[in-house]
Scaffold this active site. Structure first.
Site, short mmCIF file in Angstrom:
data_model
loop_
_atom_site.label_atom_id
_atom_site.label_comp_id
_atom_site.label_asym_id
_atom_site.label_seq_id
_atom_site.Cartn_x
_atom_site.Cartn_y
_atom_site.Cartn_z
N LYS A 86 -8.08 -3.76 10.11
CA LYS A 86 -6.74 -3.30 10.46
C LYS A 86 -6.74 -2.95 11.95
O LYS A 86 -7.34 -1.96 12.36
CB LYS A 86 -6.39 -2.08 9.60
CG LYS A 86 -5.13 -1.34 10.04
CD LYS A 86 -4.94 -0.11 9.18
CE LYS A 86 -3.85 0.78 9.70
NZ LYS A 86 -3.62 1.95 8.82
N GLU A 139 0.84 -1.20 0.00
CA GLU A 139 0.00 0.00 0.00
C GLU A 139 0.87 1.25 0.00
O GLU A 139 1.89 1.31 0.69
CB GLU A 139 -0.94 0.04 1.19
CG GLU A 139 -0.25 0.23 2.54
CD GLU A 139 -1.21 0.49 3.68
OE1 GLU A 139 -1.54 1.68 3.91
OE2 GLU A 139 -1.59 -0.48 4.36
#
Length: 210
Positions: A131, A42
């Protein structure tokens, strides 16, 4: 797109986080991680020029390598990242507007949270992954406790994760981990030390128990 991300994490349950002052070297850093076996990468939107880096990496994806966008906090952020080609979005907090925007485009979301309520609310709202952030404030035992009543949660500890932590998170029931500075340091990127970045990726990939 969900299938591509799931395949990347099945190959290596580690996400490399590229958070830099600007995107100079971000493409090369991601490719170094891919070479080392960290397939999901990412680029955070806090990195100046992140969209250009995501666009370039999307064009260079090969094998199991996928690129996503991190630090996505608003629907506008989500649209911007998806337009650039992000295959997945990562949020620091539970943001229903991001989930709704991503769902409309078929893009999976790793939704941030810390408390049981935040994490379960995100899951119930449709987050593909959760997350756990900041993971360094709680530790692997916290994941084990969360999963006892909620075993379906797909938790990805993020924040302060190092290679020598990976096995403990996996043993606690995490489905993957995400690592930033311990994997991709701004110093190594500035030096162009792609060999060391690849070596770090290999260490993280080997650390996940098989």
């Amino acid at each position: 797109m969900t299938g591509a991300v799931a395949a990347a994490l099945a190959a290596t349950p580690v996400i490399g986080i590229i958070r830099l002052p600007d995107a100079t070297g971000a493409v090369e850093a991601a490719e170094a991680l891919w070479r080392g076996g960290v397939h999901a990468v990412e680029v955070t939107l806090t990195t100046e020029g992140a969209a250009d880096a995501i666009r370039a990496l999307r064009d260079r994806e090969r094998g199991s390598g996928v690129v996503g966008a991190g630090s996505v906090r608003t629907a506008a952020d989500a649209r911007h990242a998806i337009a650039a080609g992000a295959r997945f979005l990562v949020t620091p907090t539970f943001q229903p507007a991001v989930l709704d925007t991503a769902r409309a485009e078929g893009v999976p979301v790793m939704c941030g949270g810390l408390t049981p309520t935040e994490l379960d609310s995100a899951a119930q709202a449709g987050a593909d992954y959760l997350k756990l952030f900041p993971a360094s404030s709680v530790g692997p035992g916290y994941v084990r406790e969360l999963l006892a009543p909620m075993p379906d949660l797909k938790i990805i500890p993020t924040g302060g994760v190092r290679a020598d932590h990976v096995a403990a998170w996996a043993s606690a029931g995490a489905c993957a981990v995400a690592a930033g500075s311990a994997l991709v340091s701004a110093h190594l990127v500035a030096e162009g030390d792609w060999v060391e970045l690849t070596a770090r990726a290999e260490r993280f990939a080997r650390a996940w128990p098989r």
